[in-house]
Design a protein around this motif. Structure first.
Motif, PDB file in Angstrom:
ATOM      1  N   GLU A  11       7.060  11.164  -1.600  1.00 46.50           N
ATOM      2  CA  GLU A  11       7.678  10.573  -0.404  1.00 46.50           C
ATOM      3  C   GLU A  11       6.728  10.681   0.783  1.00 46.50           C
ATOM      4  OE1 GLU A  11      10.462   8.826  -0.693  1.00 46.50           O
ATOM      5  OE2 GLU A  11      10.453   9.402  -2.796  1.00 46.50           O
ATOM      6  N   LEU A  12       6.787   9.694   1.667  1.00 48.43           N
ATOM      7  CA  LEU A  12       5.837   9.589   2.775  1.00 48.43           C
ATOM      8  C   LEU A  12       6.556   9.533   4.123  1.00 48.43           C
ATOM      9  CD1 LEU A  12       3.648   6.790   1.165  1.00 48.43           C
ATOM     10  CD2 LEU A  12       3.062   9.220   1.303  1.00 48.43           C
ATOM     11  N   MET A  13       5.792   9.722   5.171  1.00 49.30           N
ATOM     12  CA  MET A  13       6.279   9.577   6.544  1.00 49.30           C
ATOM     13  C   MET A  13       5.120   9.123   7.417  1.00 49.30           C
ATOM     14  SD  MET A  13       6.260  13.480   8.040  1.00 49.30           S
ATOM     15  CE  MET A  13       6.493  12.951   9.709  1.00 49.30           C
ATOM     16  N   PHE A  14       5.436   8.523   8.564  1.00 49.08           N
ATOM     17  CA  PHE A  14       4.438   8.180   9.568  1.00 49.08           C
ATOM     18  C   PHE A  14       4.688   8.980  10.821  1.00 49.08           C
ATOM     19  CE2 PHE A  14       3.769   4.113   7.339  1.00 49.08           C
ATOM     20  CZ  PHE A  14       2.389   4.013   7.426  1.00 49.08           C
ATOM     21  N   HIS A  15       3.603   9.310  11.502  1.00 51.11           N
ATOM     22  CA  HIS A  15       3.706   9.862  12.853  1.00 51.11           C
ATOM     23  C   HIS A  15       2.677   9.150  13.714  1.00 51.11           C
ATOM     24  CE1 HIS A  15       3.472  12.541  16.319  1.00 51.11           C
ATOM     25  NE2 HIS A  15       4.738  12.806  16.010  1.00 51.11           N
ATOM     26  N   GLN A  16       3.150   8.614  14.821  1.00 51.35           N
ATOM     27  CA  GLN A  16       2.293   7.925  15.789  1.00 51.35           C
ATOM     28  C   GLN A  16       2.175   8.806  17.016  1.00 51.35           C
ATOM     29  OE1 GLN A  16       0.720   4.700  15.805  1.00 51.35           O
ATOM     30  NE2 GLN A  16      -0.155   5.587  17.643  1.00 51.35           N
ATOM     31  N   SER A  17       0.979   9.300  17.262  1.00 46.29           N
ATOM     32  CA  SER A  17       0.799  10.131  18.451  1.00 46.29           C
ATOM     33  C   SER A  17      -0.101   9.401  19.427  1.00 46.29           C
ATOM     34  CB  SER A  17       0.192  11.480  18.077  1.00 46.29           C
ATOM     35  OG  SER A  17      -1.079  11.290  17.520  1.00 46.29           O
TER      36      SER A  17
ATOM     37  N   GLY B 240      12.150   2.005  -7.793  1.00 46.97           N
ATOM     38  CA  GLY B 240      13.120   1.322  -6.954  1.00 46.97           C
ATOM     39  C   GLY B 240      12.836   1.498  -5.481  1.00 46.97           C
ATOM     40  N   PRO B 241      13.795   1.089  -4.640  1.00 48.19           N
ATOM     41  CA  PRO B 241      13.593   1.122  -3.189  1.00 48.19           C
ATOM     42  C   PRO B 241      13.382   2.540  -2.665  1.00 48.19           C
ATOM     43  CG  PRO B 241      15.670   0.047  -3.769  1.00 48.19           C
ATOM     44  CD  PRO B 241      15.094   0.597  -5.023  1.00 48.19           C
ATOM     45  N   PHE B 242      12.675   2.610  -1.544  1.00 56.08           N
ATOM     46  CA  PHE B 242      12.460   3.903  -0.893  1.00 56.08           C
ATOM     47  C   PHE B 242      12.331   3.669   0.607  1.00 56.08           C
ATOM     48  CE2 PHE B 242       8.268   2.259  -1.735  1.00 56.08           C
ATOM     49  CZ  PHE B 242       7.443   2.728  -0.741  1.00 56.08           C
ATOM     50  N   THR B 243      12.416   4.744   1.367  1.00 51.69           N
ATOM     51  CA  THR B 243      12.268   4.649   2.818  1.00 51.69           C
ATOM     52  C   THR B 243      11.123   5.538   3.289  1.00 51.69           C
ATOM     53  OG1 THR B 243      13.881   6.392   3.229  1.00 51.69           O
ATOM     54  CG2 THR B 243      14.717   4.130   3.207  1.00 51.69           C
TER      55      THR B 243
ATOM     56  N   LEU C 223       0.838  -1.205   0.000  1.00 54.16           N
ATOM     57  CA  LEU C 223       0.000   0.000   0.000  1.00 54.16           C
ATOM     58  C   LEU C 223       0.871   1.252   0.000  1.00 54.16           C
ATOM     59  CD1 LEU C 223      -2.698   1.489   0.147  1.00 54.16           C
ATOM     60  CD2 LEU C 223      -2.632   1.171   2.643  1.00 54.16           C
ATOM     61  N   LEU C 224       1.935   1.254   0.777  1.00 53.89           N
ATOM     62  CA  LEU C 224       2.827   2.420   0.811  1.00 53.89           C
ATOM     63  C   LEU C 224       3.436   2.691  -0.560  1.00 53.89           C
ATOM     64  CD1 LEU C 224       4.492   1.845   4.270  1.00 53.89           C
ATOM     65  CD2 LEU C 224       3.088   3.826   3.617  1.00 53.89           C
ATOM     66  N   ALA C 225       3.770   1.651  -1.301  1.00 52.72           N
ATOM     67  CA  ALA C 225       4.315   1.843  -2.654  1.00 52.72           C
ATOM     68  C   ALA C 225       3.276   2.509  -3.552  1.00 52.72           C
ATOM     69  CB  ALA C 225       4.771   0.510  -3.236  1.00 52.72           C
TER      70      ALA C 225
ATOM     71  N   LEU D 280      11.479   2.759   7.485  1.00 49.52           N
ATOM     72  CA  LEU D 280      11.044   1.540   6.823  1.00 49.52           C
ATOM     73  C   LEU D 280      11.700   1.492   5.452  1.00 49.52           C
ATOM     74  CD1 LEU D 280       7.260   1.845   7.682  1.00 49.52           C
ATOM     75  CD2 LEU D 280       8.949   0.405   8.854  1.00 49.52           C
ATOM     76  N   ALA D 281      12.487   0.474   5.177  1.00 46.30           N
ATOM     77  CA  ALA D 281      13.146   0.304   3.878  1.00 46.30           C
ATOM     78  C   ALA D 281      12.261  -0.593   3.028  1.00 46.30           C
ATOM     79  CB  ALA D 281      14.522  -0.301   4.064  1.00 46.30           C
ATOM     80  N   LEU D 282      11.714  -0.025   1.955  1.00 45.85           N
ATOM     81  CA  LEU D 282      10.737  -0.730   1.137  1.00 45.85           C
ATOM     82  C   LEU D 282      11.252  -0.916  -0.282  1.00 45.85           C
ATOM     83  CD1 LEU D 282       7.721   1.255   2.545  1.00 45.85           C
ATOM     84  CD2 LEU D 282       8.467  -1.032   3.190  1.00 45.85           C
TER      85      LEU D 282
END
Length: 143
Positions: A37-43, A80-83, A27-29, A72-74
């Motif tokens: 580019e994406l990021m997560f934040h857990q609050s 190609g790969p992304f984090t 899903l992230l891909a 996260l290395a995807l």
């Protein structure tokens, strides 16, 4: 939930604080293709306020009040790969620092501004306590 998880070590630690399931990685891909580019934040919070929120990278500003849990290395697809960096509020980290977190995806809509909401799915956190050995390795490097 997929049985396969991709760990995200932090600061060279042999122990990852956060991982992602294969379903969530796929899903992230797809989301990266749409949003960049994406990021997560857990609050902390109640209800969906305690769900991991996925944003275009930089849309949620992190600072001294946040802890970087890892990247996260995807594998990605055509590009190609992304984090995807994963952050947590420092106050919430104090409660969860003894836990390994896995980002998963399930059917249903969450509330909030997370980019997966229009897809009819939502990210969630699955957690487990670190083993004594994992905790000792984290403490040894101050992670």
């Amino acid at each position: 939930m997929s049985d396969d998880v991709r760990p995200a070590p932090v600061n060279g630690s042999p122990v990852a604080r956060v991982a992602v399931t294969d379903d969530a990685a796929a899903l992230l891909a797809r989301l990266r293709d749409k949003h960049g580019e994406l990021m997560f934040h857990q609050s902390g919070g109640c209800c969906d306020g305690s769900s991991p929120m996925c944003y275009p990278d930089g849309d949620f500003i992190t600072g001294d009040a946040d802890v970087h849990l890892g990247d996260l290395a995807l594998p990605g697809a055509g590009d190609g790969p992304f984090t995807v960096p994963v952050w947590m509020s420092r106050n919430q980290f104090e409660y969860w620092k003894h836990t390994h977190l896995t980002i998963d995806v399930v059917p249903g809509r969450g509330a909030g501004f997370s980019v997966e909401a229009p897809e009819g799915v939502r990210f969630l956190i699955r957690s487990r306590l670190f083993t004594d050995d994992e905790w000792e390795r984290l403490e040894a490097i101050g992670a």
